[in-house]
Design a protein around this motif. Sequence first.
Motif, PDB file in Angstrom:
ATOM      1  N   MET A 102       0.826  -1.096  -0.110  1.00 46.97           N
ATOM      2  CA  MET A 102       0.151   0.086  -0.045  1.00 46.97           C
ATOM      3  C   MET A 102       0.773   1.221  -0.298  1.00 46.97           C
ATOM      4  N   PHE A 103       1.994   1.230   0.740  1.00 50.99           N
ATOM      5  CA  PHE A 103       2.982   2.310   0.723  1.00 50.99           C
ATOM      6  C   PHE A 103       3.502   2.437  -0.812  1.00 50.99           C
ATOM      7  N   ALA A 104       3.950   1.423  -1.156  1.00 58.55           N
ATOM      8  CA  ALA A 104       4.378   1.424  -2.886  1.00 58.55           C
ATOM      9  C   ALA A 104       3.209   2.046  -3.551  1.00 58.55           C
ATOM     10  N   MET A 105       1.848   1.901  -3.506  1.00 57.63           N
ATOM     11  CA  MET A 105       0.756   2.213  -4.226  1.00 57.63           C
ATOM     12  C   MET A 105       0.818   3.976  -4.205  1.00 57.63           C
ATOM     13  N   ALA A 106       1.148   4.337  -3.055  1.00 54.26           N
ATOM     14  CA  ALA A 106       1.195   5.737  -3.088  1.00 54.26           C
ATOM     15  C   ALA A 106       2.651   6.397  -3.342  1.00 54.26           C
ATOM     16  N   ARG A 107       3.593   6.004  -2.873  1.00 56.54           N
ATOM     17  CA  ARG A 107       4.787   6.472  -3.318  1.00 56.54           C
ATOM     18  C   ARG A 107       5.350   6.188  -4.759  1.00 56.54           C
ATOM     19  N   VAL A 108       4.510   5.512  -5.487  1.00 50.65           N
ATOM     20  CA  VAL A 108       4.862   5.372  -6.941  1.00 50.65           C
ATOM     21  C   VAL A 108       4.858   6.668  -7.753  1.00 50.65           C
ATOM     22  N   TYR A 109       3.920   7.538  -7.079  1.00 50.84           N
ATOM     23  CA  TYR A 109       3.616   9.082  -7.778  1.00 50.84           C
ATOM     24  C   TYR A 109       5.031   9.798  -7.588  1.00 50.84           C
ATOM     25  N   GLY A 110       5.450   9.620  -6.292  1.00 50.35           N
ATOM     26  CA  GLY A 110       6.760  10.380  -6.166  1.00 50.35           C
ATOM     27  C   GLY A 110       7.793   9.798  -6.944  1.00 50.35           C
ATOM     28  N   TYR A 111       7.887   8.418  -7.247  1.00 53.13           N
ATOM     29  CA  TYR A 111       8.857   8.097  -8.050  1.00 53.13           C
ATOM     30  C   TYR A 111       8.760   8.502  -9.678  1.00 53.13           C
ATOM     31  N   ILE A 112       7.392   8.556  -9.936  1.00 51.74           N
ATOM     32  CA  ILE A 112       7.211   9.068 -11.303  1.00 51.74           C
ATOM     33  C   ILE A 112       7.671  10.526 -11.371  1.00 51.74           C
ATOM     34  N   ALA A 113       7.305  11.320 -10.446  1.00 57.94           N
ATOM     35  CA  ALA A 113       7.838  12.579 -10.555  1.00 57.94           C
ATOM     36  C   ALA A 113       9.350  12.996 -10.515  1.00 57.94           C
ATOM     37  N   HIS A 114       9.994  12.119  -9.853  1.00 58.64           N
ATOM     38  CA  HIS A 114      11.336  12.216 -10.018  1.00 58.64           C
ATOM     39  C   HIS A 114      12.181  11.705 -11.187  1.00 58.64           C
ATOM     40  N   TYR A 115      11.380  10.563 -11.596  1.00 56.39           N
ATOM     41  CA  TYR A 115      11.900  10.171 -12.994  1.00 56.39           C
ATOM     42  C   TYR A 115      11.557  11.114 -14.282  1.00 56.39           C
ATOM     43  N   LEU A 116      10.412  12.157 -13.900  1.00 57.41           N
ATOM     44  CA  LEU A 116      10.361  13.068 -14.977  1.00 57.41           C
ATOM     45  C   LEU A 116      11.357  14.221 -14.809  1.00 57.41           C
ATOM     46  N   PHE A 159      14.112  14.176 -13.293  1.00 55.68           N
ATOM     47  CA  PHE A 159      15.592  13.566 -13.475  1.00 55.68           C
ATOM     48  C   PHE A 159      15.755  13.625 -15.001  1.00 55.68           C
ATOM     49  N   SER A 160      14.836  13.218 -15.767  1.00 54.45           N
ATOM     50  CA  SER A 160      14.915  12.707 -16.896  1.00 54.45           C
ATOM     51  C   SER A 160      15.331  14.078 -17.960  1.00 54.45           C
ATOM     52  N   ARG A 161      15.044  15.160 -17.332  1.00 54.97           N
ATOM     53  CA  ARG A 161      15.232  16.368 -18.048  1.00 54.97           C
ATOM     54  C   ARG A 161      16.621  16.736 -18.171  1.00 54.97           C
ATOM     55  N   GLU A 162      17.471  16.253 -17.582  1.00 53.37           N
ATOM     56  CA  GLU A 162      18.729  16.580 -17.414  1.00 53.37           C
ATOM     57  C   GLU A 162      19.407  15.569 -16.848  1.00 53.37           C
ATOM     58  N   SER A 163      19.358  14.344 -17.369  1.00 55.33           N
ATOM     59  CA  SER A 163      20.053  13.231 -16.906  1.00 55.33           C
ATOM     60  C   SER A 163      21.247  12.999 -17.034  1.00 55.33           C
ATOM     61  N   ARG A 164      21.948  12.467 -16.035  1.00 56.00           N
ATOM     62  CA  ARG A 164      23.499  12.320 -16.051  1.00 56.00           C
ATOM     63  C   ARG A 164      23.917  10.992 -15.161  1.00 56.00           C
ATOM     64  N   LEU A 165      24.494  10.139 -15.832  1.00 59.01           N
ATOM     65  CA  LEU A 165      24.642   8.899 -15.071  1.00 59.01           C
ATOM     66  C   LEU A 165      25.445   9.233 -13.395  1.00 59.01           C
ATOM     67  N   ILE A 166      24.864   8.524 -12.647  1.00 62.44           N
ATOM     68  CA  ILE A 166      25.312   8.500 -11.299  1.00 62.44           C
ATOM     69  C   ILE A 166      26.434   7.631 -10.863  1.00 62.44           C
ATOM     70  N   ARG A 167      27.347   7.843 -11.077  1.00 67.20           N
ATOM     71  CA  ARG A 167      28.759   6.762 -10.661  1.00 67.20           C
ATOM     72  C   ARG A 167      29.714   7.173  -9.593  1.00 67.20           C
ATOM     73  N   PRO A 168      29.377   7.061  -8.458  1.00 59.75           N
ATOM     74  CA  PRO A 168      30.145   7.289  -7.361  1.00 59.75           C
ATOM     75  C   PRO A 168      31.362   6.464  -7.201  1.00 59.75           C
ATOM     76  N   ARG A 169      32.472   6.905  -6.465  1.00 61.19           N
ATOM     77  CA  ARG A 169      33.631   6.128  -6.270  1.00 61.19           C
ATOM     78  C   ARG A 169      33.755   5.451  -5.181  1.00 61.19           C
TER      79      ARG A 169
END
Length: 374
Positions: free
Chosen positions: A336-350, A352-362
């Motif tokens: 049920m938490f996932a059913m709500a938080r998925v909208y946050g995931y979508i928002a962050h995907y949209l 981040f995708s506008r200026e996407s850059r590979l996250i590659r820590p050392r």
Amino acid sequence: MTDNENLESFDLAGVIVGETAISDVDGAAGRLSYRGVDIVDLAERPFAEVVWLVLFGETPDAARQAQLNRFLCQHARLTLEERQVLKLLPQHLHPMLMLQGMVPLIELPEAETLGVGLDAEHGLVIAAKISALIAAWYRREQGLSPLGGGPDDNFHQHFLTLLHGQVPDADAVRILDATQILQMEHSFNAGTFAGRVCASTLAPIQSVISASIGTLYGRLHGGADQAALEMAQSIGAPEKAAAYVAQCLAEKTKIMGMGHREYRTVDPRAKLLKPMAMNLCNDPDSRRLLDTLIAVEQACQQEFATRGKEIWANVEFYKGAVFHNLGLPTHFFTAMFAMARVYGYIAHYLEFSRESRLIRPRARYVPAREPAMA
């Protein structure tokens, strides 16, 4: 970084790793806002309005809200192929593992109908399908046949109808709306950050959401809601809470749902949800569990006060009582938490995708020590 620095510095606590305009977590003040609007205000608004605000940064009019409700309800139906795949999964599989596996298999439309962009529409289809998957998995566990549809004017009314086979009362829909709004978004939490890492590889949105759901499953993240209510069930009664808390502190056992990594004062979501739960949980079993949770929080606060510290319950602590009252088993709470938080995931995907850059820590390489000579 020097060689003698403590490894605790690698946990990324407090390290700024990006920027977002979606939500702001002010842990010191105990405030949370979505798109600049305080959660206290948002919890009273229609669910579809808050979804649109989180995803697109604007308040929709009534016509847009109605359109979004219809869209979500219409897509909250499984295709024949999706139902067949679901039947092949082991029946004992945890709902979170089911969701993580099924999300990448969802059939997504090739053309958009909402006029918000295909990526956003794909995300909303996945969000709708998650509700259908949860309802279908629950009914399979209960030995009930899946249902094909429900009312199309309110998404959570539709979901609860799919779940239990009858139209719920208005109070149940209202508190589910509020609960899901409260846990819809929370900045760079572990699940969201995992999704952003996945998105940085240019993976599709279904892979991103699946990665986030897998991260949310952990007991130290979304799984705390299930653990908190199961704790109350094991305690059994409010009068046993103080002894339980004292034993946990003596044995240095974590009390699930107490305290929050971000908030240094009361979690604003828990502050809103607790009175809602108290108004909703009127049947004897739900009330006993809620009273036990309240007693655990009070006992924790008393114990910590003797140490000159404060502690408060977080949102996971009380939402389990709400979900229990709505007829959901504890192992479905995190879904049920996932059913709500998925909208946050979508928002962050949209975002981040506008200026996407590979996250590659050392990583700092530390050679293994040779075994000591016998």
